[in-house]
Design a protein around this motif. Structure first.
Motif, PDB file in Angstrom:
ATOM      1  N   ALA A  93      -7.111  -4.225   4.194  1.00  0.00           N
ATOM      2  CA  ALA A  93      -5.676  -3.969   3.951  1.00  0.00           C
ATOM      3  C   ALA A  93      -5.274  -4.541   2.591  1.00  0.00           C
ATOM      4  O   ALA A  93      -4.485  -3.931   1.860  1.00  0.00           O
ATOM      5  CB  ALA A  93      -4.848  -4.600   5.068  1.00  0.00           C
ATOM      6  N   MET A  94      -5.829  -5.702   2.252  1.00  0.00           N
ATOM      7  CA  MET A  94      -5.504  -6.309   0.951  1.00  0.00           C
ATOM      8  C   MET A  94      -5.977  -5.409  -0.183  1.00  0.00           C
ATOM      9  O   MET A  94      -5.280  -5.194  -1.170  1.00  0.00           O
ATOM     10  CB  MET A  94      -6.126  -7.715   0.853  1.00  0.00           C
ATOM     11  CG  MET A  94      -5.400  -8.742   1.713  1.00  0.00           C
ATOM     12  SD  MET A  94      -6.336 -10.262   1.984  1.00  0.00           S
ATOM     13  CE  MET A  94      -6.393 -10.965   0.364  1.00  0.00           C
ATOM     14  N   ARG A  95      -7.177  -4.904  -0.045  1.00  0.00           N
ATOM     15  CA  ARG A  95      -7.719  -4.035  -1.104  1.00  0.00           C
ATOM     16  C   ARG A  95      -6.850  -2.783  -1.260  1.00  0.00           C
ATOM     17  O   ARG A  95      -6.512  -2.375  -2.369  1.00  0.00           O
ATOM     18  CB  ARG A  95      -9.185  -3.672  -0.775  1.00  0.00           C
ATOM     19  CG  ARG A  95      -9.859  -2.832  -1.822  1.00  0.00           C
ATOM     20  CD  ARG A  95     -10.039  -3.588  -3.142  1.00  0.00           C
ATOM     21  NE  ARG A  95     -10.201  -2.694  -4.276  1.00  0.00           N
ATOM     22  CZ  ARG A  95      -9.228  -2.324  -5.110  1.00  0.00           C
ATOM     23  NH1 ARG A  95      -7.995  -2.759  -4.940  1.00  0.00           N
ATOM     24  NH2 ARG A  95      -9.483  -1.516  -6.109  1.00  0.00           N
ATOM     25  N   ARG A  96      -6.489  -2.182  -0.105  1.00  0.00           N
ATOM     26  CA  ARG A  96      -5.655  -0.952  -0.164  1.00  0.00           C
ATOM     27  C   ARG A  96      -4.305  -1.258  -0.812  1.00  0.00           C
ATOM     28  O   ARG A  96      -3.700  -0.410  -1.439  1.00  0.00           O
ATOM     29  CB  ARG A  96      -5.413  -0.404   1.251  1.00  0.00           C
ATOM     30  CG  ARG A  96      -6.560   0.444   1.792  1.00  0.00           C
ATOM     31  CD  ARG A  96      -6.111   1.279   2.989  1.00  0.00           C
ATOM     32  NE  ARG A  96      -5.596   0.460   4.084  1.00  0.00           N
ATOM     33  CZ  ARG A  96      -6.345  -0.106   5.022  1.00  0.00           C
ATOM     34  NH1 ARG A  96      -7.653   0.075   5.014  1.00  0.00           N
ATOM     35  NH2 ARG A  96      -5.793  -0.837   5.971  1.00  0.00           N
ATOM     36  N   ALA A  97      -3.855  -2.516  -0.655  1.00  0.00           N
ATOM     37  CA  ALA A  97      -2.532  -2.900  -1.180  1.00  0.00           C
ATOM     38  C   ALA A  97      -2.578  -3.250  -2.658  1.00  0.00           C
ATOM     39  O   ALA A  97      -1.553  -3.567  -3.248  1.00  0.00           O
ATOM     40  CB  ALA A  97      -2.009  -4.084  -0.374  1.00  0.00           C
ATOM     41  N   GLY A  98      -3.785  -3.228  -3.264  1.00  0.00           N
ATOM     42  CA  GLY A  98      -3.879  -3.473  -4.707  1.00  0.00           C
ATOM     43  C   GLY A  98      -4.466  -4.825  -5.069  1.00  0.00           C
ATOM     44  O   GLY A  98      -4.496  -5.190  -6.250  1.00  0.00           O
ATOM     45  N   CYS A  99      -4.937  -5.581  -4.059  1.00  0.00           N
ATOM     46  CA  CYS A  99      -5.539  -6.882  -4.381  1.00  0.00           C
ATOM     47  C   CYS A  99      -6.863  -6.646  -5.119  1.00  0.00           C
ATOM     48  O   CYS A  99      -7.693  -5.849  -4.689  1.00  0.00           O
ATOM     49  CB  CYS A  99      -5.768  -7.696  -3.116  1.00  0.00           C
ATOM     50  SG  CYS A  99      -6.492  -9.309  -3.460  1.00  0.00           S
ATOM     51  N   LEU A 100      -7.039  -7.357  -6.242  1.00  0.00           N
ATOM     52  CA  LEU A 100      -8.250  -7.183  -7.043  1.00  0.00           C
ATOM     53  C   LEU A 100      -9.233  -8.319  -6.849  1.00  0.00           C
ATOM     54  O   LEU A 100     -10.445  -8.116  -6.834  1.00  0.00           O
ATOM     55  CB  LEU A 100      -7.864  -7.125  -8.528  1.00  0.00           C
ATOM     56  CG  LEU A 100      -6.978  -5.971  -8.965  1.00  0.00           C
ATOM     57  CD1 LEU A 100      -6.567  -6.163 -10.414  1.00  0.00           C
ATOM     58  CD2 LEU A 100      -7.710  -4.641  -8.787  1.00  0.00           C
ATOM     59  N   TRP A 101      -8.713  -9.544  -6.748  1.00  0.00           N
ATOM     60  CA  TRP A 101      -9.605 -10.707  -6.756  1.00  0.00           C
ATOM     61  C   TRP A 101      -8.997 -11.769  -5.842  1.00  0.00           C
ATOM     62  O   TRP A 101      -7.779 -11.991  -5.904  1.00  0.00           O
ATOM     63  CB  TRP A 101      -9.678 -11.269  -8.181  1.00  0.00           C
ATOM     64  CG  TRP A 101     -11.024 -11.778  -8.611  1.00  0.00           C
ATOM     65  CD1 TRP A 101     -11.462 -13.061  -8.531  1.00  0.00           C
ATOM     66  CD2 TRP A 101     -12.088 -11.031  -9.220  1.00  0.00           C
ATOM     67  NE1 TRP A 101     -12.741 -13.165  -9.044  1.00  0.00           N
ATOM     68  CE2 TRP A 101     -13.149 -11.931  -9.476  1.00  0.00           C
ATOM     69  CE3 TRP A 101     -12.270  -9.689  -9.565  1.00  0.00           C
ATOM     70  CZ2 TRP A 101     -14.350 -11.536 -10.059  1.00  0.00           C
ATOM     71  CZ3 TRP A 101     -13.465  -9.311 -10.146  1.00  0.00           C
ATOM     72  CH2 TRP A 101     -14.492 -10.221 -10.390  1.00  0.00           C
ATOM     73  N   VAL A 102      -9.792 -12.392  -4.993  1.00  0.00           N
ATOM     74  CA  VAL A 102      -9.274 -13.501  -4.176  1.00  0.00           C
ATOM     75  C   VAL A 102      -9.906 -14.803  -4.652  1.00  0.00           C
ATOM     76  O   VAL A 102     -11.123 -14.861  -4.910  1.00  0.00           O
ATOM     77  CB  VAL A 102      -9.533 -13.338  -2.659  1.00  0.00           C
ATOM     78  CG1 VAL A 102      -8.560 -12.385  -2.037  1.00  0.00           C
ATOM     79  CG2 VAL A 102     -10.955 -12.951  -2.370  1.00  0.00           C
TER      80      VAL A 102
ATOM     81  N   ALA B  88       0.846  -1.202   0.000  1.00  0.00           N
ATOM     82  CA  ALA B  88       0.000   0.000   0.000  1.00  0.00           C
ATOM     83  C   ALA B  88       0.877   1.246   0.000  1.00  0.00           C
ATOM     84  O   ALA B  88       0.563   2.241  -0.651  1.00  0.00           O
ATOM     85  CB  ALA B  88      -0.923  -0.007   1.212  1.00  0.00           C
ATOM     86  N   ALA B  89       2.005   1.185   0.712  1.00  0.00           N
ATOM     87  CA  ALA B  89       2.899   2.354   0.768  1.00  0.00           C
ATOM     88  C   ALA B  89       3.422   2.676  -0.630  1.00  0.00           C
ATOM     89  O   ALA B  89       3.583   3.838  -0.989  1.00  0.00           O
ATOM     90  CB  ALA B  89       4.056   2.074   1.721  1.00  0.00           C
ATOM     91  N   ASP B  90       3.661   1.648  -1.444  1.00  0.00           N
ATOM     92  CA  ASP B  90       4.151   1.893  -2.808  1.00  0.00           C
ATOM     93  C   ASP B  90       3.025   2.367  -3.729  1.00  0.00           C
ATOM     94  O   ASP B  90       3.251   3.165  -4.627  1.00  0.00           O
ATOM     95  CB  ASP B  90       4.768   0.620  -3.397  1.00  0.00           C
ATOM     96  CG  ASP B  90       6.156   0.397  -2.839  1.00  0.00           C
ATOM     97  OD1 ASP B  90       6.353   0.744  -1.656  1.00  0.00           O
ATOM     98  OD2 ASP B  90       7.024  -0.103  -3.563  1.00  0.00           O
ATOM     99  N   GLY B  91       1.845   1.814  -3.494  1.00  0.00           N
ATOM    100  CA  GLY B  91       0.642   2.330  -4.145  1.00  0.00           C
ATOM    101  C   GLY B  91       0.429   2.008  -5.612  1.00  0.00           C
ATOM    102  O   GLY B  91      -0.543   2.449  -6.178  1.00  0.00           O
ATOM    103  N   ASP B  92       1.308   1.282  -6.256  1.00  0.00           N
ATOM    104  CA  ASP B  92       1.066   1.090  -7.686  1.00  0.00           C
ATOM    105  C   ASP B  92       1.152  -0.365  -8.133  1.00  0.00           C
ATOM    106  O   ASP B  92       1.606  -0.666  -9.214  1.00  0.00           O
ATOM    107  CB  ASP B  92       2.014   1.966  -8.514  1.00  0.00           C
ATOM    108  CG  ASP B  92       3.471   1.718  -8.165  1.00  0.00           C
ATOM    109  OD1 ASP B  92       3.725   0.884  -7.281  1.00  0.00           O
ATOM    110  OD2 ASP B  92       4.346   2.344  -8.782  1.00  0.00           O
TER     111      ASP B  92
END
Ligand code: B12
Length: 476
Positions: A291-300, A267-271
Motif C-alpha cells: 500500500a505504501m508503494r502504491r501511495a508513492g513511497c520511494l524509500w523507507v 494512492a487515490a490522488d496518484g501523484d
C-alpha cells in the motif's frame, strides 16, 4: 510593514558525528570542492509552522534559514534586522554548536539591540549551553507559546507566567505547558519563502510509542488523523505544486489502520512521492508495504540499530534480527528502497557485536546503510537511567567501550563497506535530498549511483576517485 518576529534557523552538521560524516564530506570537499548549495534547499518545517501560527495570531512573522551559508539570505537577514523587529526566535532543531547560536544572537544584538531574543527546539531544550545569554527559551512545540510570550512582552506582563517559557538563566519553565492536540497544528504556509519549495517535511505525529534506550525523541506519542494529514498534502500540492515530501513521524507503521488509510488517500490522488521512517516489524503488517508503494513511497528509513540480538534486547528495541530481516524483505518485495540505520556503541557493545552488525548490515537486503554513533542527546534517554554511563562533554564511556573507540570502530565499518563490492553503499539521510527533484523512477538508480560513487572514492586509486567525483557532480 514592520516585522514583529524573525524566525531563524542555521542548519549545521553535528561535531560529534564528524568522524562518520567525513566519509561523505571528504570526497565532496576535496579540492576543488564540489558545489553544496542544494543542501540548504528545504525550508525547515518547524520554522514554517511557527511563522504560520504567529501570523494567524495577528503578528507579522518572517522565516529565514541558512543565512550563514548564503550571501543572498544573509543580506535579507541584515535588511530585516535594520528594520528593528520586535523579536527574533532562533531554532536549535539542527543547530548543535553553542558558538553558532551565539553568532546569531550577536548579529541580532549588533544590528538591533532592542530586539527580544527567544530560542527553542530540541537543542536548547535539552542543553542549557545552547541558550545564549539573555534569551528566553521555549520548551516543546512553540506554536502556542511563542505568540503568547510576545504578547506578554508587548503588554509588559510577566513572561515567566507564560506556560512553557524558561526565563533567561532559569533551568525549567515556571509553568509547564500541556501539549496541544495535534489536530490544532496549523497547516504550514510554504508561501512565506521567496520561492515555494518543491519538497517539504510533513509531521503526521510527534513522539513515539516505544522507548528505545538510545532515543531522545520518545516523548508521548500523539498523531493527527489521516484525513488532516491528507488535507495538508493536498493543500501543499494545490497551492504551491508540492508533490514530494518526507514524513517526520518516528514510525509511520506504528498504527497500521491509520497508515493504510493514509496510503489509500495518497494512492487515490496518484501523484505524490515520499519517504518515511518505519520499523521493520511494522512493515510485516499484511499489505502495508504494498500500500505504501502504491501511495508513492520511494524509500523507507528503518531503525535497524544492531545486528546483535543481545544489543537489540539491551536497547529495548522490541524486535529481533530475524524480524528485521523479514521486514526488510517485505519492503523490498513491495518495491520500496530500504535504508538501514545502525546505532554503534550502545552500552554492552563490543568488537564482537559490531562484527555481528557488519555481517548483518551486509547481508540483510538493505539498499543503503548508515552508522549513527550512540550519543547522549538529552538527559531523558532511558540508557542514562539504566546507569553505567560516564559522560564527559559529548563523549561517554561504559563498561565495554568509550566514545573514542566507538568512533574509530565506526570508521573501520565504513571502510569495510567500501572495500566490499557486494555490500550496500553507506548513505546519508541528509544527502537523499539530492534525489527529491528526480522522477520517482530515477530516484532509486540515482541514490545507488550517487552513494556507490562514495564507495569507489574510498576504495579506489586516483583514477577511481576522479571518476567517482564526476558521478557525484551529476547530482549536485
Ligand atoms: C527531518 C529531519 C532531518 C533532515 C532535515 C531536513 C530539513 N531541512 O527539514 C535531515 C535528514 C537533513 C536531518 C539531519 C540531521 N539530523 Co535531523 N531530524 C529530522 C526530524 C526527523 C524532523 C525535524 C522536523 O521537521 N520536525 C518537525 C518540526 C515541526 O519539529 P521541530 O523542528 O522540533 O520544531 C518544533 C519544536 O521543536 C519547537 N521549536 C523549534 N525551533 C524553535 C524555535 C523557537 C524560537 C521556538 C519558540 C520553538 C521552536 O517548535 C517547533 C514547532 O512545533 C527530527 C526528529 C523529529 N521528528 O523532529 C530529527 C532531529 C531534529 N535531527 C537530529 C539530528 C541529530 C540530526 C543529524 C545530526 C543526524 C546525523 N546523522 O548527522 C543531522 C544533522 C543535520 C545536518 N545538516 O547534517 C536530532 C536533533 C537533536 C538535537 N537538536 O540535539 C533530531 C531531534 C532526531 C533525534 N531523534 O534526536 N534531520
Amino acid at each position: 510593514m514592520k516585522t514583529d518576529l524573525l524566525l531563524l534557523s542555521q542548519e549545521e552538521t553535528h561535531p560529534f558525528y564528524s568522524p562518520v560524516n567525513s566519509y561523505f564530506l571528504e570526497p565532496l570537499l576535496a579540492p576543488p570542492a564540489l558545489p553544496l548549495g542544494k543542501f540548504s534547499a528545504a525550508p525547515p518545517l518547524g520554522l514554517t509552522l511557527l511563522a504560520t501560527a504567529a501570523n494567524a495570531a495577528g503578528l507579522r512573522a518572517v522565516p529565514l534559514y541558512n543565512f550563514f551559508s548564503s550571501e543572498k539570505e544573509k543580506a535579507r537577514l541584515v535588511a530585516e534586522l535594520e528594520n528593528k523587529p520586535f523579536a527574533a526566535g532562533i531554532s536549535t532543531t539542527h543547530t548543535f554548536r553553542p558558538e553558532t547560536a551565539r553568532e546569531i544572537t550577536d548579529l541580532v544584538k549588533k544590528l538591533s539591540p532592542g530586539t527580544h531574543l527567544v530560542v527553542g527546539g530540541p537543542g536548547a531544550e535539552w542543553r542549557p549551553a545552547l541558550r545564549p545569554p539573555g534569551c528566553y527559551t521555549v520548551a516543546g512545540p512553540g506554536e502556542e507559546t511563542l505568540p503568547e510570550l510576545l504578547a506578554a512582552l508587548k503588554a509588559g506582563t510577566d513572561p515567566g507566567l507564560v506556560p512553557g517559557v524558561i526565563l533567561p538563566g532559569a533551568d525549567a519553565p515556571g509553568r509547564p505547558r500541556a501539549a496541544a492536540p495535534m489536530e490544532a497544528q496549523p497547516r504550514p504556509d510554504w508561501g512565506l519563502y521567496p520561492a515555494p519549495p518543491s519538497g517539504v517535511a510533513v509531521q503526521g505525529s510527534r513522539g513515539c510509542r516505544r522507548r528505545c534506550g538510545f532515543c531522545s525523541y520518545s516523548a508521548p506519542y500523539a498523531a493527527r488523523s489521516a484525513a488532516s494529514v491528507l488535507a495538508e498534502l493536498r493543500a501543499n500540492r494545490d497551492r504551491w505544486g508540492i508533490r514530494r515530501f518526507r514524513f517526520t513521524d518516528s514510525d509511520l507503521t506504528c498504527d497500521p489502520a491509520r497508515a493504510l488509510e493514509l496510503c489509500r488517500g495518497l494512492a487515490a490522488d496518484g501523484d505524490f512521492s515520499w519517504t518515511c521512517f518505519a520499523r521493520a516489524d511494522g512493515l510485516l503488517t499484511p499489505g502495508l508495504a504494498e500500500a505504501m508503494r502504491r501511495a508513492g513511497c520511494l524509500w523507507v528509513f528503518i531503525g535497524a540499530e544492531s545486528g546483535s540480538d543481545e544489543i537489540l534486547r539491551r536497547m529495548d528495541k522490541g524486535c529481533t534480527t530475524a524480524e528485521l530481516r523479514e521486514g526488510v524483505a517485505a519492503a523490498r518485495a513491495a518495491g520500496l528502497g530500504v535504508h538501514g540505520n545502525f546505532v554503534t556503541g550502545y552500552p554492552g557493545e563490543t568488537r564482537a557485536t559490531l562484527a555481528e552488525t557488519l555481517a548483518f548490515a551486509k547481508t540483510s537486503g538493505f539498499d543503503t546503510v548508515y552508522f549513527s554513533p550512540f550519543q547522549v542527546r538529552s538527559p531523558g534517554i532511558p540508557a542514562l537511567a539504566q546507569g553505567g554511563l560516564e559522560l564527559s562533554g559529548e563523549g561517554w564511556r561504559h563498561a565495554t567501550m568509550s566514545s573514542e573507540e566507538m568512533l574509530k570502530y565506526t570508521q573501520a565499518l565504513l571502510r569495510e563497506f567500501s572495500a566490499d563490492p557486494a555490500a550496500p553503499p553507506p548513505g546519508s539521510e541528509a544527502l537523499f535530498l539530492l534525489f527529491s527533484e528526480l522522477s520517482p523512477g530515477a530516484f532509486r538508480s540515482g541514490a545507488l549511483d550517487f552513494f556507490g560513487a562514495f564507495k569507489r572514492w574510498h576504495a579506489g586509486g586516483p583514477g577511481d576517485k576522479a571518476a567517482a567525483r564526476r558521478t557525484m557532480e551529476k547530482y549536485l
